[in-house]
Design a protein around this motif. Structure first.
Motif, mmCIF file in Angstrom:
data_model
loop_
_atom_site.group_PDB
_atom_site.id
_atom_site.type_symbol
_atom_site.label_atom_id
_atom_site.label_comp_id
_atom_site.label_asym_id
_atom_site.label_seq_id
_atom_site.Cartn_x
_atom_site.Cartn_y
_atom_site.Cartn_z
ATOM 1 N N LEU A 20 0.825 -1.212 0.000
ATOM 2 C CA LEU A 20 0.000 0.000 0.000
ATOM 3 C C LEU A 20 0.859 1.261 0.000
ATOM 4 N N VAL A 21 1.955 1.220 0.762
ATOM 5 C CA VAL A 21 2.887 2.356 0.742
ATOM 6 C C VAL A 21 3.391 2.572 -0.679
ATOM 7 N N PHE A 22 3.715 1.481 -1.319
ATOM 8 C CA PHE A 22 4.241 1.553 -2.670
ATOM 9 C C PHE A 22 3.195 2.079 -3.648
ATOM 10 N N VAL A 23 1.974 1.548 -3.529
ATOM 11 C CA VAL A 23 0.910 1.949 -4.451
ATOM 12 C C VAL A 23 0.539 3.422 -4.258
ATOM 13 N N VAL A 24 0.350 3.824 -3.006
ATOM 14 C CA VAL A 24 -0.049 5.209 -2.726
ATOM 15 C C VAL A 24 1.033 6.189 -3.155
ATOM 16 N N SER A 25 2.284 5.904 -2.789
ATOM 17 C CA SER A 25 3.372 6.810 -3.168
ATOM 18 C C SER A 25 3.581 6.829 -4.678
ATOM 19 N N SER A 26 3.395 5.680 -5.319
ATOM 20 C CA SER A 26 3.539 5.622 -6.773
ATOM 21 C C SER A 26 2.451 6.423 -7.462
ATOM 22 N N LYS A 27 1.230 6.317 -6.954
ATOM 23 C CA LYS A 27 0.111 7.045 -7.553
ATOM 24 C C LYS A 27 0.252 8.549 -7.348
ATOM 25 N N LEU A 28 0.685 8.954 -6.154
ATOM 26 C CA LEU A 28 0.781 10.371 -5.833
ATOM 27 C C LEU A 28 2.004 11.039 -6.446
ATOM 28 N N PHE A 29 3.133 10.316 -6.480
ATOM 29 C CA PHE A 29 4.391 10.939 -6.892
ATOM 30 C C PHE A 29 4.923 10.442 -8.228
ATOM 31 N N GLY A 30 4.323 9.359 -8.796
ATOM 32 C CA GLY A 30 4.780 8.844 -10.078
ATOM 33 C C GLY A 30 6.114 8.127 -9.990
ATOM 34 N N ALA A 31 6.602 7.665 -11.143
ATOM 35 C CA ALA A 31 7.869 6.918 -11.186
ATOM 36 C C ALA A 31 9.039 7.773 -10.716
ATOM 37 N N GLU A 32 8.996 9.069 -11.027
ATOM 38 C CA GLU A 32 10.091 9.945 -10.616
ATOM 39 C C GLU A 32 10.127 10.088 -9.097
ATOM 40 N N GLY A 33 8.959 10.231 -8.480
ATOM 41 C CA GLY A 33 8.902 10.317 -7.026
ATOM 42 C C GLY A 33 9.363 9.033 -6.367
ATOM 43 N N ARG A 34 8.967 7.897 -6.947
ATOM 44 C CA ARG A 34 9.420 6.615 -6.423
ATOM 45 C C ARG A 34 10.920 6.478 -6.587
ATOM 46 N N GLY A 35 11.460 7.050 -7.653
ATOM 47 C CA GLY A 35 12.905 7.020 -7.842
ATOM 48 C C GLY A 35 13.631 7.757 -6.730
ATOM 49 N N ILE A 36 13.073 8.912 -6.338
ATOM 50 C CA ILE A 36 13.666 9.695 -5.246
ATOM 51 C C ILE A 36 13.619 8.906 -3.935
#
Length: 412
Positions: A20-36
């Protein structure tokens, strides 16, 4: 069996909250945010692996079958962990200032909440073993369950608030995990009456933990280093997609981690061989469940990344298919390592695993530079295949030394 089922439930909640952390952060911040996020957490998780010095394993070996020793050295053990947390935060900060790739991916205001994750990363390496040695695994898992419930509640609130602030997200995430660690320490504080720091134990513990620690680092450090190497050749979005694939396969790995915790508890109490039949059953269940989960994850990832809100993660499904080949090596390591600990073959295992990691690190830059995202996942799977070869080599050594009969071990 009830305690094992509870462990499965708790680890399942860990997997669910992590997803869920992964899904929510991915949805809110996109691939670039997940990269950070993935790059930043990899920095501190990498140093946590090194500075933790695998004190939990050393504690199990030093106090095996001796309850008095466990209580006598517990406070010193906690002091060492506190020092390791502080050192992890300092080294991560130094890496940020020295590394050009880190400076181009992270901003200074993003670094401070990432430093706070040092508390969780260090303790996650050593905490399971100490609770297993004290036969308090159920209490620890109860705290973990509460912590993960708090994370889910935070995710719901954060998502409904429509916030897109990565820094705030990391602060809350690190804070909740850190609070969980504090709760675990409060449980252990009940065993600290009259204890003082034993400096002789501190030194002997570091020395005794060297080979188990080298073995642990050699196996677990590479996926983190892989993300950091990606920072030299890939952009933030590509790093996010690579991390997405590794995070999904890590959810499947949790099954074997859960089983390994139980096996370590057996070593501390009665020994590996006295529970061989139970271990064999755990192995079969874990292998079957891992295969089923991996197969089921493929269409699920494809469906998820086809949504507009996850459009920046397209292609992850193919990357995950490459990562699946890492499963056998990971399971073999988790199940056979306790045997090497019990029979004092850790030094040989550490040297072989270290060699495997060095070889993998040597060709990783070329693979990523040539094949980009796919190259990173190829390196991930090749590394774990190498680990499988190491475990088979160790198994052959056990046969030659007549340490354990061939039929007694689960077959990988």
């Amino acid at each position: 069996m009830k305690t094992y089922l509870f462990s499965i439930f708790v680890r399942g909640s860990t997997a669910l909250s992590g997803f869920l952390v992964f899904v929510v952060s991915s949805k809110l911040f996109g691939a670039e945010g997940r990269g950070i996020i993935s790059y930043g957490t990899s920095i501190f998780a990498s140093f946590a692996l090194i500075t933790s010095f695998n004190l939990g394993r050393g504690f199990i070996v030093k106090t095996a079958r001796d309850e008095n020793l466990r209580k006598q050295y517990l406070f010193s053990f906690l002091v060492l962990n506190t020092l390791a947390i502080a050192l992890t935060a300092i080294l991560g900060l130094l890496f940020f200032w020295i590394s050009r790739s880190a400076d181009s991916i992270l901003e200074i205001h993003q670094l401070f909440p990432l430093m706070a994750t040092s508390v969780f990363y260090v303790w996650s390496i050593n905490g399971n073993e100490i609770f297993a040695a004290l036969q308090l695994t159920t209490k620890q898992e109860t705290i973990i369950l509460g912590t993960r419930a708090a994370i889910v509640a935070f995710l719901v609130i954060f998502y409904l608030s429509n916030s897109n602030d990565v820094v705030t997200f990391i602060w809350w995430y690190a804070g909740i995990l850190g609070a969980g660690v504090v709760c675990e320490w409060l449980v252990l504080s009940g065993y600290l009456k009259g204890q003082t720091v034993k400096w002789s134990y501190l030194l002997s513990s570091l020395k005794q933990s060297f080979w188990p620690h080298l073995d642990y680092v050699s196996f677990h450090l590479f996926p983190l280093v892989l993300i950091l190497i990606c920072g030299l050749y890939l952009d933030k979005a590509s790093i996010g997609r690579v991390n997405f694939s590794i995070q999904i396969i890590n959810l499947i790995f949790l099954l074997s981690v859960t089983a390994s915790i139980r096996i370590k508890s057996y070593i501390s109490s009665v020994g590996f061989r006295q529970r061989l039949e139970v271990i064999k059953k755990l192995f079969k269940v874990t292998l079957l469940a891992s295969i089923v989960m991996a197969i089921a994850a493929i269409p699920a990832i494809g469906f998820l990344t086809s949504r507009n809100s996850f459009g920046s993660f397209q292609g992850v499904e193919d990357l995950f298919k490459i990562a699946i080949f890492a499963i056998p090596g990971y399971i073999a390591y988790q199940f056979l390592l306790p045997l090497w600990l019990e029979d004092k073959l850790v030094k040989k295992a550490a040297l072989l695993n270290c060699t495997n990691m060095i070889i993998a690190c040597a060709f990783t830059p070329w693979m990523i530079n040539t094949y980009h995202e796919a190259g990173a996942l190829l390196c991930f799977s090749i590394f774990h295949m190498g680990s499988l070869i190491v475990q088979l080599a160790m198994f052959r050594t056990a046969r030659q030394l007549d340490i354990v009969p061939v039929a007694a071990l689960p077959k990988a």
